[in-house]
Design a protein around this motif. Structure first.
Motif, PDB file in Angstrom:
ATOM      1  N   LYS A  15       0.843  -1.188   0.000  1.00  0.00           N
ATOM      2  CA  LYS A  15       0.000   0.000   0.000  1.00  0.00           C
ATOM      3  C   LYS A  15       0.883   1.244   0.000  1.00  0.00           C
ATOM      4  CE  LYS A  15      -3.379   2.351   2.996  1.00  0.00           C
ATOM      5  NZ  LYS A  15      -4.106   2.268   4.287  1.00  0.00           N
ATOM      6  N   PHE A  16       0.500   2.231  -0.778  1.00  0.00           N
ATOM      7  CA  PHE A  16       1.157   3.525  -0.635  1.00  0.00           C
ATOM      8  C   PHE A  16       0.102   4.614  -0.608  1.00  0.00           C
ATOM      9  CE2 PHE A  16       0.762   4.694  -5.095  1.00  0.00           C
ATOM     10  CZ  PHE A  16       0.878   3.494  -5.777  1.00  0.00           C
ATOM     11  N   THR A  17       0.356   5.594   0.234  1.00  0.00           N
ATOM     12  CA  THR A  17      -0.606   6.664   0.480  1.00  0.00           C
ATOM     13  C   THR A  17       0.046   8.006   0.209  1.00  0.00           C
ATOM     14  OG1 THR A  17      -1.650   5.322   2.216  1.00  0.00           O
ATOM     15  CG2 THR A  17      -2.174   7.683   2.165  1.00  0.00           C
ATOM     16  N   TYR A  18      -0.570   8.788  -0.684  1.00  0.00           N
ATOM     17  CA  TYR A  18      -0.119  10.136  -0.992  1.00  0.00           C
ATOM     18  C   TYR A  18      -1.149  11.129  -0.452  1.00  0.00           C
ATOM     19  CZ  TYR A  18       2.688   7.857  -4.699  1.00  0.00           C
ATOM     20  OH  TYR A  18       3.547   7.075  -5.419  1.00  0.00           O
ATOM     21  N   THR A  19      -0.678  12.248   0.087  1.00  0.00           N
ATOM     22  CA  THR A  19      -1.600  13.295   0.518  1.00  0.00           C
ATOM     23  C   THR A  19      -1.108  14.655   0.045  1.00  0.00           C
ATOM     24  OG1 THR A  19      -0.615  13.932   2.656  1.00  0.00           O
ATOM     25  CG2 THR A  19      -2.025  11.960   2.635  1.00  0.00           C
ATOM     26  N   ARG A  20      -2.069  15.557  -0.117  1.00  0.00           N
ATOM     27  CA  ARG A  20      -1.784  16.960  -0.427  1.00  0.00           C
ATOM     28  C   ARG A  20      -2.743  17.787   0.409  1.00  0.00           C
ATOM     29  NH1 ARG A  20      -2.984  19.077  -6.443  1.00  0.00           N
ATOM     30  NH2 ARG A  20      -5.083  18.455  -5.810  1.00  0.00           N
ATOM     31  N   SER A  21      -2.252  18.818   1.054  1.00  0.00           N
ATOM     32  CA  SER A  21      -3.124  19.654   1.878  1.00  0.00           C
ATOM     33  C   SER A  21      -2.783  21.129   1.684  1.00  0.00           C
ATOM     34  CB  SER A  21      -3.016  19.273   3.353  1.00  0.00           C
ATOM     35  OG  SER A  21      -1.687  19.372   3.815  1.00  0.00           O
ATOM     36  N   PHE A  22      -3.825  21.966   1.808  1.00  0.00           N
ATOM     37  CA  PHE A  22      -3.648  23.407   1.639  1.00  0.00           C
ATOM     38  C   PHE A  22      -4.915  24.117   2.101  1.00  0.00           C
ATOM     39  CE2 PHE A  22      -5.290  21.498  -2.202  1.00  0.00           C
ATOM     40  CZ  PHE A  22      -6.311  22.339  -2.620  1.00  0.00           C
ATOM     41  N   GLN A  23      -4.780  25.396   2.324  1.00  0.00           N
ATOM     42  CA  GLN A  23      -5.911  26.226   2.731  1.00  0.00           C
ATOM     43  C   GLN A  23      -6.418  27.006   1.525  1.00  0.00           C
ATOM     44  OE1 GLN A  23      -6.988  26.362   6.116  1.00  0.00           O
ATOM     45  NE2 GLN A  23      -8.794  27.475   5.382  1.00  0.00           N
ATOM     46  N   ASP A  24      -7.743  26.966   1.276  1.00  0.00           N
ATOM     47  CA  ASP A  24      -8.304  27.813   0.236  1.00  0.00           C
ATOM     48  C   ASP A  24      -9.593  28.448   0.739  1.00  0.00           C
ATOM     49  OD1 ASP A  24     -10.376  25.991  -0.039  1.00  0.00           O
ATOM     50  OD2 ASP A  24      -9.904  25.444  -2.102  1.00  0.00           O
ATOM     51  N   SER A  25     -10.352  29.053  -0.157  1.00  0.00           N
ATOM     52  CA  SER A  25     -11.537  29.803   0.257  1.00  0.00           C
ATOM     53  C   SER A  25     -12.621  28.912   0.851  1.00  0.00           C
ATOM     54  CB  SER A  25     -12.114  30.577  -0.942  1.00  0.00           C
ATOM     55  OG  SER A  25     -12.460  29.682  -1.989  1.00  0.00           O
ATOM     56  N   LEU A  26     -12.593  27.612   0.543  1.00  0.00           N
ATOM     57  CA  LEU A  26     -13.599  26.693   1.071  1.00  0.00           C
ATOM     58  C   LEU A  26     -13.237  26.147   2.444  1.00  0.00           C
ATOM     59  CD1 LEU A  26     -14.425  24.601  -2.139  1.00  0.00           C
ATOM     60  CD2 LEU A  26     -15.741  26.501  -1.148  1.00  0.00           C
ATOM     61  N   GLY A  27     -11.960  26.247   2.807  1.00  0.00           N
ATOM     62  CA  GLY A  27     -11.503  25.717   4.086  1.00  0.00           C
ATOM     63  C   GLY A  27     -10.186  24.980   3.920  1.00  0.00           C
ATOM     64  N   PHE A  28      -9.875  24.088   4.862  1.00  0.00           N
ATOM     65  CA  PHE A  28      -8.633  23.314   4.806  1.00  0.00           C
ATOM     66  C   PHE A  28      -8.883  22.062   3.974  1.00  0.00           C
ATOM     67  CE2 PHE A  28      -5.560  20.216   6.554  1.00  0.00           C
ATOM     68  CZ  PHE A  28      -4.387  20.916   6.242  1.00  0.00           C
ATOM     69  N   VAL A  29      -8.177  21.960   2.853  1.00  0.00           N
ATOM     70  CA  VAL A  29      -8.387  20.883   1.897  1.00  0.00           C
ATOM     71  C   VAL A  29      -7.338  19.796   2.102  1.00  0.00           C
ATOM     72  CG1 VAL A  29      -8.491  20.271  -0.547  1.00  0.00           C
ATOM     73  CG2 VAL A  29      -9.323  22.511   0.224  1.00  0.00           C
ATOM     74  N   GLU A  30      -7.798  18.551   2.147  1.00  0.00           N
ATOM     75  CA  GLU A  30      -6.902  17.398   2.216  1.00  0.00           C
ATOM     76  C   GLU A  30      -7.270  16.426   1.098  1.00  0.00           C
ATOM     77  OE1 GLU A  30      -6.017  16.032   6.534  1.00  0.00           O
ATOM     78  OE2 GLU A  30      -8.023  16.930   6.580  1.00  0.00           O
ATOM     79  N   ASP A  31      -6.329  16.181   0.213  1.00  0.00           N
ATOM     80  CA  ASP A  31      -6.509  15.191  -0.849  1.00  0.00           C
ATOM     81  C   ASP A  31      -5.736  13.942  -0.464  1.00  0.00           C
ATOM     82  OD1 ASP A  31      -8.052  16.885  -2.418  1.00  0.00           O
ATOM     83  OD2 ASP A  31      -6.297  17.733  -3.428  1.00  0.00           O
ATOM     84  N   ILE A  32      -6.391  12.791  -0.518  1.00  0.00           N
ATOM     85  CA  ILE A  32      -5.781  11.533  -0.112  1.00  0.00           C
ATOM     86  C   ILE A  32      -5.894  10.545  -1.268  1.00  0.00           C
ATOM     87  CG2 ILE A  32      -5.790   9.646   1.567  1.00  0.00           C
ATOM     88  CD1 ILE A  32      -7.322  11.613   3.458  1.00  0.00           C
ATOM     89  N   LEU A  33      -4.761  10.014  -1.721  1.00  0.00           N
ATOM     90  CA  LEU A  33      -4.724   9.060  -2.821  1.00  0.00           C
ATOM     91  C   LEU A  33      -4.045   7.785  -2.342  1.00  0.00           C
ATOM     92  CD1 LEU A  33      -5.149   8.416  -5.844  1.00  0.00           C
ATOM     93  CD2 LEU A  33      -2.897   9.440  -6.275  1.00  0.00           C
ATOM     94  N   VAL A  34      -4.766   6.666  -2.433  1.00  0.00           N
ATOM     95  CA  VAL A  34      -4.245   5.378  -1.983  1.00  0.00           C
ATOM     96  C   VAL A  34      -4.077   4.468  -3.193  1.00  0.00           C
ATOM     97  CG1 VAL A  34      -4.645   3.362  -0.515  1.00  0.00           C
ATOM     98  CG2 VAL A  34      -5.356   5.645   0.261  1.00  0.00           C
ATOM     99  N   ASN A  35      -2.865   3.948  -3.375  1.00  0.00           N
ATOM    100  CA  ASN A  35      -2.553   3.000  -4.459  1.00  0.00           C
ATOM    101  C   ASN A  35      -2.953   3.528  -5.841  1.00  0.00           C
ATOM    102  OD1 ASN A  35      -1.518   1.285  -2.562  1.00  0.00           O
ATOM    103  ND2 ASN A  35      -3.228  -0.127  -2.568  1.00  0.00           N
ATOM    104  N   SER A  36      -2.821   4.826  -6.029  1.00  0.00           N
ATOM    105  CA  SER A  36      -3.062   5.483  -7.328  1.00  0.00           C
ATOM    106  C   SER A  36      -4.483   5.365  -7.846  1.00  0.00           C
ATOM    107  CB  SER A  36      -2.120   4.911  -8.404  1.00  0.00           C
ATOM    108  OG  SER A  36      -0.797   5.278  -8.141  1.00  0.00           O
ATOM    109  N   SER A  37      -5.411   4.816  -7.048  1.00  0.00           N
ATOM    110  CA  SER A  37      -6.761   4.604  -7.567  1.00  0.00           C
ATOM    111  C   SER A  37      -7.874   5.075  -6.635  1.00  0.00           C
ATOM    112  CB  SER A  37      -6.971   3.116  -7.873  1.00  0.00           C
ATOM    113  OG  SER A  37      -6.780   2.336  -6.708  1.00  0.00           O
TER     114      SER A  37
END
Length: 243
Positions: free
Chosen positions: A61-83
């Motif tokens: 298993k591999f887990t990638y994340t990206r996080s940042f603050q924008d106008s909607l709030g605190f965004v967290e993108d989580i991608l597991v095993n590229s799918s």
């Protein structure tokens, strides 16, 4: 170009066994030179263009994340095993249609893919071909072409890459690629600011393009040598941490 060579890479170059060099052994040596053979189980974090990224590779298993603050709030993108992609806003799942889910997933995957080079060249879909040696700025480099099988090759399986590995240290100092998304084109990258964090080598890149986006991929190296590529951007990661 500024290069910072490290003892592991130098020792590797001085102690190579008498193996016949081919595309696979060269990439395996490059993975060692970049300290990526022990990446499994380690969490990598860094900042890139005002966003925070993390990566954790485990055995299956591999887990990638990206996080940042924008106008909607605190965004967290989580991608597991590229799918398996999930977007959270302030901790709550934010529903996305397939088009936007694919767009965000590809964006996260692209950043983390390049950070892990040359390790990702051993992905099952990668088809590697050794193309001999070339001279770049007075040094000899192994040139390897990488294409991808359609199965497991992702949406960009038709992209083609060229990689150049320094003959003695096996560091990946340059690469170029052609792509068909967003109208298509070609790019050439030159490694800069190489440094080691917890034994893993990270490097930034100068990102170049030719005057004509229809320029064949095979012509980029000659254009780079002649100073005829245009600097498009700099790929720079900061606040790197390895746990």
């Amino acid at each position: 170009m500024k290069y910072f060579f490290f003892l592991p890479a130098l020792l590797l170059a001085c102690s190579q066994p008498s193996k016949v060099l081919n595309e696979q052994t060269i990439i395996d040596y490059a993975i060692e030179a970049h300290g990526l053979q022990s990446l499994t189980g380690k969490k990598i974090a860094f900042d890139f263009r005002e966003k925070h990224y993390t990566m954790l590779r485990e055995d299956e298993k591999f887990t990638y994340t990206r996080s940042f603050q924008d106008s909607l709030g605190f965004v967290e993108d989580i991608l597991v095993n590229s799918s398996d992609f999930t977007r959270l806003i302030d901790g709550t799942i934010f529903p996305l249609d397939e088009e936007w889910s694919d767009k965000y997933s590809n964006s996260v995957n692209s950043v983390l893919y390049f950070v892990q080079l040359p390790l990702t060249l051993n992905d099952p879909a990668a088809m590697k071909t050794y193309q001999g040696t070339v001279e770049i700025k007075g040094k000899t480099y192994h040139q390897i072409e990488v294409r991808f099988q359609e199965a497991d090759g992702g949406k960009d399986f038709e992209d083609v890459f060229l990689y150049w590995f320094e003959k003695d240290s096996f560091t990946m100092d340059y690469f170029a690629y052609s792509y068909i998304t967003d109208g298509g084109g070609v790019r050439f990258r030159e490694a800069i600011n190489r440094n080691s964090v917890s034994g893993i080598v990270f490097q930034d890149y100068i990102n170049y393009k030719p005057e004509e986006k229809t320029t064949p991929l095979t012509e980029l190296l000659s254009l780079f040598k002649d100073g005829k590529l245009i600097e498009l951007s700099r790929i720079q990661n900061t606040a790197i941490n390895v746990e």
